[in-house]
Design an enzyme around this catalytic site. Structure first.
Site, short mmCIF file in Angstrom:
data_model
loop_
_atom_site.label_atom_id
_atom_site.label_comp_id
_atom_site.label_asym_id
_atom_site.label_seq_id
_atom_site.Cartn_x
_atom_site.Cartn_y
_atom_site.Cartn_z
N GLY A 1 38.18 -37.46 -8.03
CA GLY A 1 38.61 -38.38 -9.06
C GLY A 1 40.00 -38.94 -8.80
O GLY A 1 40.52 -38.84 -7.69
N TYR A 2 40.61 -39.53 -9.87
CA TYR A 2 41.90 -40.19 -9.76
C TYR A 2 41.84 -41.20 -8.61
O TYR A 2 42.64 -41.18 -7.68
CB TYR A 2 43.02 -39.17 -9.56
CG TYR A 2 44.27 -39.57 -10.31
CD1 TYR A 2 44.31 -39.50 -11.70
CD2 TYR A 2 45.40 -40.03 -9.64
CE1 TYR A 2 45.44 -39.89 -12.40
CE2 TYR A 2 46.54 -40.42 -10.33
CZ TYR A 2 46.55 -40.34 -11.71
OH TYR A 2 47.66 -40.74 -12.41
N HIS B 1 41.80 -44.09 -5.93
CA HIS B 1 42.81 -45.02 -5.42
C HIS B 1 42.16 -45.93 -4.37
O HIS B 1 40.94 -45.85 -4.13
CB HIS B 1 44.01 -44.27 -4.86
CG HIS B 1 43.66 -43.24 -3.84
ND1 HIS B 1 43.12 -43.56 -2.61
CD2 HIS B 1 43.74 -41.88 -3.86
CE1 HIS B 1 42.90 -42.45 -1.92
NE2 HIS B 1 43.26 -41.41 -2.67
N GLY C 1 42.03 -45.97 -1.24
CA GLY C 1 41.27 -45.30 -0.18
C GLY C 1 39.83 -45.10 -0.60
O GLY C 1 38.89 -45.41 0.16
N HIS C 2 39.65 -44.63 -1.84
CA HIS C 2 38.29 -44.44 -2.35
C HIS C 2 37.53 -45.76 -2.41
O HIS C 2 36.32 -45.81 -2.15
CB HIS C 2 38.32 -43.82 -3.75
CG HIS C 2 38.93 -42.46 -3.81
ND1 HIS C 2 40.09 -42.18 -4.51
CD2 HIS C 2 38.55 -41.28 -3.24
CE1 HIS C 2 40.38 -40.89 -4.38
NE2 HIS C 2 39.47 -40.33 -3.62
N ASP D 1 42.19 -38.23 6.16
CA ASP D 1 41.97 -36.79 6.25
C ASP D 1 41.03 -36.50 7.42
O ASP D 1 39.89 -36.09 7.24
CB ASP D 1 41.37 -36.26 4.94
CG ASP D 1 42.34 -36.37 3.79
OD1 ASP D 1 43.52 -36.06 3.99
OD2 ASP D 1 41.93 -36.78 2.69
N VAL E 1 43.22 -46.97 5.03
CA VAL E 1 43.75 -48.20 4.45
C VAL E 1 45.27 -48.14 4.54
O VAL E 1 45.87 -47.11 4.22
CB VAL E 1 43.30 -48.35 2.98
CG1 VAL E 1 43.80 -49.66 2.40
CG2 VAL E 1 41.79 -48.25 2.87
N SER F 1 48.55 -43.89 0.07
CA SER F 1 48.39 -42.55 -0.50
C SER F 1 48.98 -42.54 -1.89
O SER F 1 49.98 -43.22 -2.15
CB SER F 1 49.12 -41.53 0.39
OG SER F 1 49.31 -40.32 -0.33
#
Lengths: 288, 288
Positions: free
Chosen positions: A31-32, A34, A36-37, A150, A176, A185
């Site tokens: 969750g949370y 950003h 990247g997701h 990661d 990204v 990040s």
């Protein structure tokens, strides 16, 4: 967009989609969300009939000194973002649903875990592969998406899929970056103004290391040392590690005769940044 | 009947069957098929559109002192039996196919393993769950069949499926017995004539123990001791263990207030026999 909280319901829906011949793209997250997701969701959207996003802050991958309760959460915002980004199904279980009783089995990562960020987080990747094995069986994706930021996580998931023959294709998605090259990040906001100016030099240092290999340098120590020297000369951060390893095996190498990763972690005052570059024996970027 | 040797081919065929809406029943074996296996195949045949039988002598579940090479094999006979018993697909991989390189992850059984037969075979069930996780992902069954003779194996597979949410239903099939009650086993041929006459008393002893519970005896020690006494008085075998544990958790119990297993292993001159009975808090047989 459907929001599912129960494992049985998730599994039944996945089975239904499979029988309908729908391909499933899966983006597992804590969750949370950003940017990247979003790049993961975007690629999942392009390559699959249905996109499943899971949101679960997995207690098993937090160490005893890591603050699980302090992990940022914003469910409503995440759901809005998911909806806006074409997610079909959000799987949003609570802890009691995913771990209704103590596990009788233990899944551990014996290779690829004890290097890079894994060295300072014992047990972290055991928790990661455990929750992913569960999520793979619940969501039954054709393709699963992870960010190359990661890179170690990607390597570990590669091993999970390979070792246990999960019928899932691993898709690693390029990091990204900001215009100046800094990997995006959520931690970047914790950099001071000066640190923010210095942070892009991490990626520059890694590229410098890569270019040494491209120019024929085959001494690993030289490449690592030059990379460290560059980071030290350009930033006030404290180097946690700079490592050059085979990729995705993450084993030490004598020379660059296969795909390798050059990765760094740098501790600034209030933010620890990581970045990497993956390249082949010619020095050409092959991932990330 | 199709015989498949490659993992990719097995996985592709399973995916095809799933998309066609066919249910898959799966019987994993190490070959050298006997009547116990046939009862599994029969039930799989009744309950599924397609039956997959796997034959693989899994090196990972053999201890260093256990003779992997001496394990009996008869591929041609097995294939004939499979064909005669309505198997649709035989998955028959070689070791290099199932374990092409050393595993990076390790799957271990931390509960349910260190009792009964598992106590004298450290690591055995780790090997069992590892190969089963792989086979589940390759054959993708709706239902998987195991015999209750190996009740501990059933309990461990139950934990594998439960812990990792495998989309598989575990079907435990009653032990096949000779007319006199002796559990059928390929090891029975190694009994002397006298031992063969004595061997049925193992199941009789277990039933005697169960009946004590049915009559209200709630002292575990009394039930175990009476069971042992009966075996000792009726056979020349040496008792390896008689244990009464919760089932399928395989934990020690103070009293019989849930489903339990009463299990025995008896060493004869050239054969070690195992048997069990599973019953509920009223003493009524609930499995096996």
């Amino acid at each position: 967009m459907e929001v599912i909280k129960e494992t049985a319901e998730m599994q039944a829906l996945a089975a239904e989609l499979i029988k309908e011949g729908k391909s499933i793209g899966f983006v597992p997250t804590m969750g949370y969300l950003h940017e990247g997701h979003l790049s993961l969701l975007q690629q999942a959207r392009q390559q699959n009939d249905k996109v499943i996003l899971s949101i679960f802050v997995n207690p098993l991958q937090f160490g005893p000194d890591e603050d699980l309760d302090a992990y940022p959460r914003d469910e409503q915002r995440d759901l809005t973002i998911a909806e806006e980004n074409g997610v079909d199904i959000v799987f949003l279980p609570v802890e009691e649903t995913m771990y209704p009783h103590p596990l009788s089995l233990k899944l551990s990562v014996v290779n690829r875990a004890d290097v890079l960020c894994g060295r300072s987080r014992p047990g972290h990747f055991d928790g990661v592969v455990t929750i992913l094995a569960k999520l793979f069986n619940l969501c039954r994706p054709d393709r699963v998406y992870f960010g190359m930021k990661d890179a170690q996580q990607v390597a570990v998931v590669d091993a999970l899929i390979e070792d246990f023959n999960f019928p899932v294709e691993l898709k690693s998605v390029s990091t990204v970056r900001e215009k100046d090259g800094l990997a995006k990040s959520s931690r970047n906001v914790n950099l001071s103004a000066l640190e923010r100016e210095e942070a892009p030099f991490i990626q520059q240092a890694l590229q410098k290391g890569r270019m040494l290999a491209e120019e024929g340098e085959n001494d690993i120590d030289v490449i690592v040392k030059e990379t460290m020297k560059f980071i030290e000369s350009k930033t006030h951060g404290k180097i946690d590690y700079v490592e050059l390893l085979s990729y995705p095996e993450l084993e030490p190498v004598d020379k660059i005769d296969r795909q390798v990763i050059l990765a760094a972690a740098v501790q600034f005052q209030h933010a620890r940044l990581i970045d990497n570059v993956v390249f082949d024996e010619t020095g050409a970027i092959s991932k990330g």
